[in-house]
Enzyme design. Structure first.
Site, PDB file in Angstrom:
ATOM      1  N   ASP A  29      -8.653  -9.652  13.704  1.00  0.00           N
ATOM      2  CA  ASP A  29      -7.622  -8.668  14.058  1.00  0.00           C
ATOM      3  C   ASP A  29      -6.319  -9.110  13.386  1.00  0.00           C
ATOM      4  O   ASP A  29      -5.744 -10.131  13.759  1.00  0.00           O
ATOM      5  CB  ASP A  29      -7.459  -8.632  15.586  1.00  0.00           C
ATOM      6  CG  ASP A  29      -6.384  -7.646  16.017  1.00  0.00           C
ATOM      7  OD1 ASP A  29      -5.613  -7.148  15.160  1.00  0.00           O
ATOM      8  OD2 ASP A  29      -6.296  -7.390  17.236  1.00  0.00           O
TER       9      ASP A  29
ATOM     10  N   SER B 177       2.382   4.037   0.948  1.00  0.00           N
ATOM     11  CA  SER B 177       1.948   5.424   1.188  1.00  0.00           C
ATOM     12  C   SER B 177       3.045   6.333   0.660  1.00  0.00           C
ATOM     13  O   SER B 177       4.215   5.948   0.653  1.00  0.00           O
ATOM     14  CB  SER B 177       1.785   5.617   2.699  1.00  0.00           C
ATOM     15  OG  SER B 177       1.762   6.981   3.019  1.00  0.00           O
TER      16      SER B 177
ATOM     17  N   TYR C  54       5.395   4.364  11.267  1.00  0.00           N
ATOM     18  CA  TYR C  54       4.433   4.201  10.161  1.00  0.00           C
ATOM     19  C   TYR C  54       5.179   4.384   8.838  1.00  0.00           C
ATOM     20  O   TYR C  54       5.062   3.544   7.930  1.00  0.00           O
ATOM     21  CB  TYR C  54       3.301   5.231  10.305  1.00  0.00           C
ATOM     22  CG  TYR C  54       2.306   5.234   9.156  1.00  0.00           C
ATOM     23  CD1 TYR C  54       1.220   4.363   9.129  1.00  0.00           C
ATOM     24  CD2 TYR C  54       2.437   6.142   8.098  1.00  0.00           C
ATOM     25  CE1 TYR C  54       0.302   4.378   8.080  1.00  0.00           C
ATOM     26  CE2 TYR C  54       1.519   6.167   7.051  1.00  0.00           C
ATOM     27  CZ  TYR C  54       0.457   5.284   7.043  1.00  0.00           C
ATOM     28  OH  TYR C  54      -0.443   5.307   5.994  1.00  0.00           O
TER      29      TYR C  54
END
Ligand SMILES: NC(=O)c1ccc[n+]([C@@H]2O[C@H](COP(=O)([O-])OP(=O)(O)OC[C@H]3O[C@@H](n4cnc5c(N)ncnc54)[C@H](O)[C@@H]3O)[C@@H](O)[C@H]2O)c1
Length: 252
Positions: free
Chosen positions: A67, A146, A159
């Site tokens: 994780d 992104s 985000y």
């Protein structure tokens, strides 16, 4: 037909979030080059399935259940991967979660969790591989950003903030470790048709909007990003560092 980069053969590569989506395409692409690939994910079932699929086809990539929001576990995973596969020459900081989070609902705990899954691990994974890359005489780090922040998408302010921040990280790390021949680049994908995107967001209306925004009309696929990652990590890109590489079909 994907290009073959002979210098990638035998290099140790770490891909975070490699069990599905773009990360899995990157794992497959480096495995096909004969690289020594290790990948981290929280999705054990998908990770083990990809590992056995590749070994069945004569290639290999080793799955580690890690994780990446747990920095101690991330560091231990990197040490385990190094022991198993050798010093890390290539790091692909790919893991993220694009869960929507309306600005007015976000608590301080949500803020920290969103930064942990979308940003913090990219710094600490990079920090943890620098000595390996120095010892090897160089290396390549790819940080997945992104176009969402450039396009001004709403509904996911942290985000998009994380994805914008990644470019600052890339510029600074490229400057700090350029003298060691460590190259650091960002890839900013447009809308890439992963399983998750198709399942969660691909409606006929959204697809029509995508087609309208993109200059190229086809749907972009995970392999489109994997091929860019191969190039950027190969010697063919040895002069390229500190840059943001947009692969969005001409959306921005
Ligand atoms: N798909 C797109 O359209 C798109 C667009 C722009 C940017 N990106 C970026 O590309 C990268 C890959 O995106 P994707 O669409 O393939 O995502 P995905 O959700 O399909 O896959 C992400 C992978 O990361 C893993 N992961 C999530 N949280 C984790 C954690 N805490 N620890 C370890 N693994 C974890 C998931 O299990 C999954 O296998 C991300 O950085 C994303 O922000 C994707």
């Amino acid at each position: 037909m994907t290009a073959i980069y002979p210098d990638l053969e035998g290099k140790t590569v770490l891909v975070t979030g490699g069990a599905s989506g773009i990360g899995a395409a990157i794992v497959r692409a480096f495995a096909a080059q004969g690289a020594r690939v290790g990948f981290f994910d929280i999705d054990r079932a998908e990770g083990e399935a990809l590992e056995s699929q590749l070994s069945g086809s004569g290639q290999s990539a080793r799955f580690f259940a890690v994780d990446i929001t747990d920095i101690a576990a991330l560091r231990k995973g990197i040490a385990d991967l190094r022991s198993a596969l050798g010093p890390i020459a290539i790091l692909i900081n790919n893991a993220a979660r694009d869960d929507r989070h309306p600005a007015l609902d976000v608590t301080p705990e949500d803020f920290d969790a969103l930064m942990a899954v979308n940003f913090r691990h990219q710094f600490f994974a990079s920090q943890a591989v620098i000595e390996d890359m120095r010892g090897l005489g160089g290396g390549s780090i790819i940080c997945m950003s992104s176009i969402s922040w450039l396009a001004g998408f709403g509904g996911m302010p942290l985000y998009t903030a994380a994805k914008a921040g990644i470019l600052g990280l890339v510029k600074s790390l490229a400057r700090d470790f350029g003298p060691d021949d460590i190259r650091v680049n960002a890839i900013s994908p447009g809308w890439i048709m992963t399983e998750r995107q198709i399942e969660k967001w691909l409606t006929p209306e959204a697809d029509a909007m995508r087609e309208d925004r993109q200059a190229l009309k086809r749907r972009l696929m995970p392999d489109d990003i994997a091929r860019l990652a191969l190039f950027l990590c190969s010697e063919d890109a040895s002069a390229i560092t500190g840059q943001n590489h947009i692969a969005d079909g001409g959306w921005i």
